[in-house]
Design a protein around this motif. Sequence first.
Motif: not given
Length: 460
Positions: A389-391, A430, A433, A440, A443-444, A446
Motif C-alpha cells: 500500500q506504500r511506495p 508511478q 506501480r 493495484e 500510490w498517493k 508519492v
Amino acid sequence: ALYDATGVRFRSPPFSPARVRAALEERARPGKRRWWWAGALAVTGLLATLWPFRPSIAPVARPAANLYSAETIERGRLVAEAGDCAVCHTAEGGTVNLGGRPFETPFGTLYSTNLTPDPDTGIGNWSFAAFERAMREGIGRDGRHLYPAFPYTDFAKISDADMQALYAYLMAQPAVAAPAPQNDLRFPFNIRSMMAGWNLLFHDPSPFKPDPTRSAQWNRGAYLFEGAGHCGACHTPRNLFGAEKGGDARLSGALVDGWEAPALTAASRSPAGWTEQSLFEYLRTGRSDAHGVAGGPMAPVVAGLAELPEDDVRAIAHYVATQMDAPLSDPAQSERAAAVVAASRAEPVGQEAGQRVFEGACAACHENGTATFTSAKQALALNTNLHSQRPDNVIQSILGGVHAEGVAGAGEMPAFAHSLSDRQIVDLVQYLRARFAPGETPWKEVGKTVADLRREHDQQ
Ligand code: HEC
Ligand code: HEC
Ligand code: HEC
C-alpha cells in the motif's frame, strides 16, 4: 486528577495495569494525538511514582578470560548474531559494538551504548545479574531505565542458558573505551524513570512459554522469532505509546527506519504468495525467486541468520509460514508467479514520462530476456514492495540502490539519488506501480514521500 489527565474514568480502584491499558487503548483514536500524549505521560508518570525504585547492582571485576568454555562462547556468539547486537551497537563505519549509532525517535535522538567489556564506558564491570536485568527488564546496572529502542521487550524471552552464553561471549571480546554520545531527547522524554510506567503497562518480562500442542520445530522457531530475533520489533505496528500492538495488528507490517517491514501474516501482499520453502530461501540467502531480495533493514538480519545452523533458520521459516497460513511448498506457486510476470509485459497507458526514465536507467538490468552478469535476477512484478500500500521501499531502493553486504543472494544495484530528480523518480515510481502491479490502485502522495526519504538520505 487521573480523570483530568486522561479523560478515562475508573469506576472502582485499583488501577491495575491491564485496566489502565485497556481504557487508554479504548480512548486512543486518531485525530486526538496531541491530547493523548499528555494523557499517556500523566498516567505513566503516575505509575512510575507507584513503582518501586530500582537499585544499582554493585560493579564486579570482569570475569577471567578462561572462566567460560569455548563452546559457551560460541553459543553466545550465535545468540548475538540472532539478536543483531552489533547492527545496533555499531556506528556507521565504527568499531563493532562500540555504540554511538543514532536512533531517531519522534521525541529526539537516542544513541546505542558501548557493549564491549570496558569497565568505565562499556559493560566490563557488569555482573551477570546486572546484564540479565538489563536484557529482561530494561534496567541498566546503575538502576536507570533503558528505552525500548533497545528491544529488551523481546530479549526477555531468551532462555537462561542462552543468556549466560551471550554474557560469556560479550565479556570475552576486546575491551575498548568509548563513551556513548549524549542523548538528545526532549523533555519529558528525557526522564528515564517514566519508562517504569511504560514497562508496567506494556512490557511482559515472563520467560518464553513453549506451546505443548505444537511441534518442536515450531517452538524452536517461535523462540528464536519472539526472543533473540526480535522480528516483531520491526514487523508489528506500534501504538501511540510506542508499544507493539496486539490482536490482528500483530506482525501486520510497520514502518521502521524509513522502510516498510511488510506483513508476516495472511495479509502479506506478495503476489505469488509465500511458502515455507521460499521463506527459508529468503531468510537463509536474502533472496527468493518468487519474491525479491533483502536489501534494506532486513539485510543485516539475514546476514546474522546466515551464521545460525540451517535447522534454526528452517524453524523460523516454519514459524513464519504458520503466521502467514502459508503451505510447506506449493506446485502452483511457480505457475502463479509466471502469470504475474506475464501480466506485467504490457506497457501501461498514460505513463510515458516514467516509461522513458525506466528505459533509460533501469531496463538494461530489469527487462526480461536481457540477462547479463549485473542484471536483476527477480522479476519486479513479483516483488512484495511493488504490491504494497506504500511506495516507501521502492523509493528507498531507487535512491540508495541495493548493496546487501554479507547477504549471499541480494545482488548489487547502483543508487540513483544523484542521477534522477524528484520529478523523474515520481514519474518512474508511478510507472512501476502501473506496470508491475496492474491490479493495484495508484500510490498517493508519492511526491511527498520521495522528498521526505531523499531528505533522510542526504542526512546520512
Ligand atoms: C534495535 C537496536 C538494538 C539491538 C538489536 C540491540 N540493542 Fe542493545 N541497546 C540499544 C540502544 C538504543 C540502547 C541504549 C538504550 C538507552 O540508552 O536507554 C541499548 C542498550 C543496551 C544495554 C544497556 C547498556 C548500558 O550501558 O546501559 C545492553 C546491556 C544492551 N543494549 C545489550 C544488547 C545485546 C546483548 C544485544 C543483542 C542480543 C542488543 N543490545 C541488541 C539498541 C539495540
Ligand atoms: C530492523 C528491522 C527488522 C527486523 C529485526 C526484521 N525485519 Fe524482516 N524486514 C524488514 C524490512 C524493512 C523488510 C523489507 C525488505 C528489506 O528490508 O529489504 C523486511 C522483509 C522481511 C520479509 C520479506 C517480506 C516480503 O513479503 O517481501 C520476511 C519474510 C521477513 N522480513 C522476516 C523476518 C524475520 C523472520 C525476522 C526475524 C528473524 C525479521 N524479519 C526481522 C525489517 C526487519
Ligand atoms: C546494474 C543493474 C541494475 C540497474 C541499472 C537497476 N537495477 Fe534494480 N536491481 C538490480 C539488482 C541486481 C537487484 C537485486 C534483486 C535481483 O537480483 O533481482 C535490483 C533490485 C531492484 C528492486 C527491488 C529491491 C528490493 O529491495 O526489493 C527494485 C524496486 C529495483 N531494483 C528498481 C530499479 C529501478 C526503478 C531502476 C532504474 C532507476 C533500477 N532498479 C536499476 C540491478 C539493477
